[in-house]
Write a protein that holds these residues in place. Structure first.
Motif, PDB file in Angstrom:
ATOM      1  N   MET A  96      17.913   1.317 -12.914  1.00 23.52           N
ATOM      2  CA  MET A  96      18.059   0.655 -14.088  1.00 23.52           C
ATOM      3  C   MET A  96      17.726   1.615 -15.286  1.00 23.52           C
ATOM      4  O   MET A  96      16.899   2.528 -15.153  1.00 23.52           O
ATOM      5  N   PHE A  97      18.553   1.535 -16.276  1.00 21.61           N
ATOM      6  CA  PHE A  97      18.308   2.515 -17.619  1.00 21.61           C
ATOM      7  C   PHE A  97      17.454   1.924 -18.564  1.00 21.61           C
ATOM      8  O   PHE A  97      17.804   2.236 -19.755  1.00 21.61           O
TER       9      PHE A  97
ATOM     10  N   ASN B 217      14.032   1.853 -20.406  1.00 25.24           N
ATOM     11  CA  ASN B 217      12.678   2.469 -20.697  1.00 25.24           C
ATOM     12  C   ASN B 217      11.831   2.256 -19.822  1.00 25.24           C
ATOM     13  O   ASN B 217      11.399   1.047 -19.919  1.00 25.24           O
ATOM     14  N   LYS B 218      10.780   3.064 -19.140  1.00 24.30           N
ATOM     15  CA  LYS B 218       9.826   2.793 -18.150  1.00 24.30           C
ATOM     16  C   LYS B 218       8.733   1.993 -18.949  1.00 24.30           C
ATOM     17  O   LYS B 218       8.191   1.204 -18.391  1.00 24.30           O
TER      18      LYS B 218
ATOM     19  N   ARG C 296       9.543  -1.722 -19.432  1.00 31.61           N
ATOM     20  CA  ARG C 296      10.061  -2.526 -17.952  1.00 31.61           C
ATOM     21  C   ARG C 296       9.162  -3.550 -18.098  1.00 31.61           C
ATOM     22  O   ARG C 296       9.833  -4.761 -17.548  1.00 31.61           O
TER      23      ARG C 296
END
Length: 186
Positions: free
Chosen positions: A1-2, A4-5, A8
């Protein structure tokens, strides 16, 4: 998945909110009040727990403050988004359980909510959003302000509708005839 960490947990929180709405709808909870009516405020009576907000919205804000305090102590190493996700999971789970026949009947038997029918999906989603608002506010204000806000959010409904989160939990767990009589205005 793109994604941003850092984002999430917030995306997961939104998905929990949508998931809770879907589960409630699949449980047979009405999406809105009769005829699709959606109003900002549902006063005590037949529209209670049917509109976006009601007197019990304050108790869901208090949930947010309480969940923040518990997670601030119990999960110190968690990131803010993880704490918010955990709190949202608990609140969503409560909304699902609260709208099950056994809890709806318990409210009718043990509290002053004699005609309680459960929440609409719109109201349950609003309740979860109120918890999130309380959680985010608790993260930003000093402890003394949190305590004052919680006291105000408990005392105003107590004075006006003779109910609040504290009495609601008390009456669900250990019903008391004297409290029920007082709440009924007798």
């Amino acid at each position: 998945m793109f994604v941003n960490k850092k984002l999430r947990p917030f995306l997961a929180t939104f998905l929990v909110l949508l998931g809770a709405a879907a589960i409630l709808w699949l449980m047979g909870r009405p999406l809105t009040y009769k005829g699709g009516l959606i109003q900002l405020w549902g006063p005590v009576g037949p529209k209670q727990s049917q509109m976006l907000l009601d007197w019990y919205s304050a108790s869901h804000i208090v949930h947010g403050f309480l969940f923040y305090a518990i997670l601030h102590v119990a999960a110190k190493r968690w990131k803010p988004g993880q704490k918010l996700l955990a709190a949202t999971l608990v609140e969503a789970a409560w909304e699902i359980v609260e709208n099950s026949p056994v809890i709806i009947n318990r409210y009718r038997e043990a509290t002053i909510a004699l005609g309680y029918r459960g929440d609409t999906v719109v109201n349950s989603v609003s309740d979860i959003v109120m918890m999130i608002a309380g959680f985010l506010l608790a993260a930003r204000v000093p402890v003394w302000a949190s305590v004052m806000i919680v006291l105000v959010l408990e005392l105003i409904p107590l004075a006006i509708i003779r109910d609040n989160l504290t009495l609601n939990v008390w009456m669900l767990l250990a019903p008391n005839d004297a409290i029920r009589t007082w709440q009924a205005g007798a």
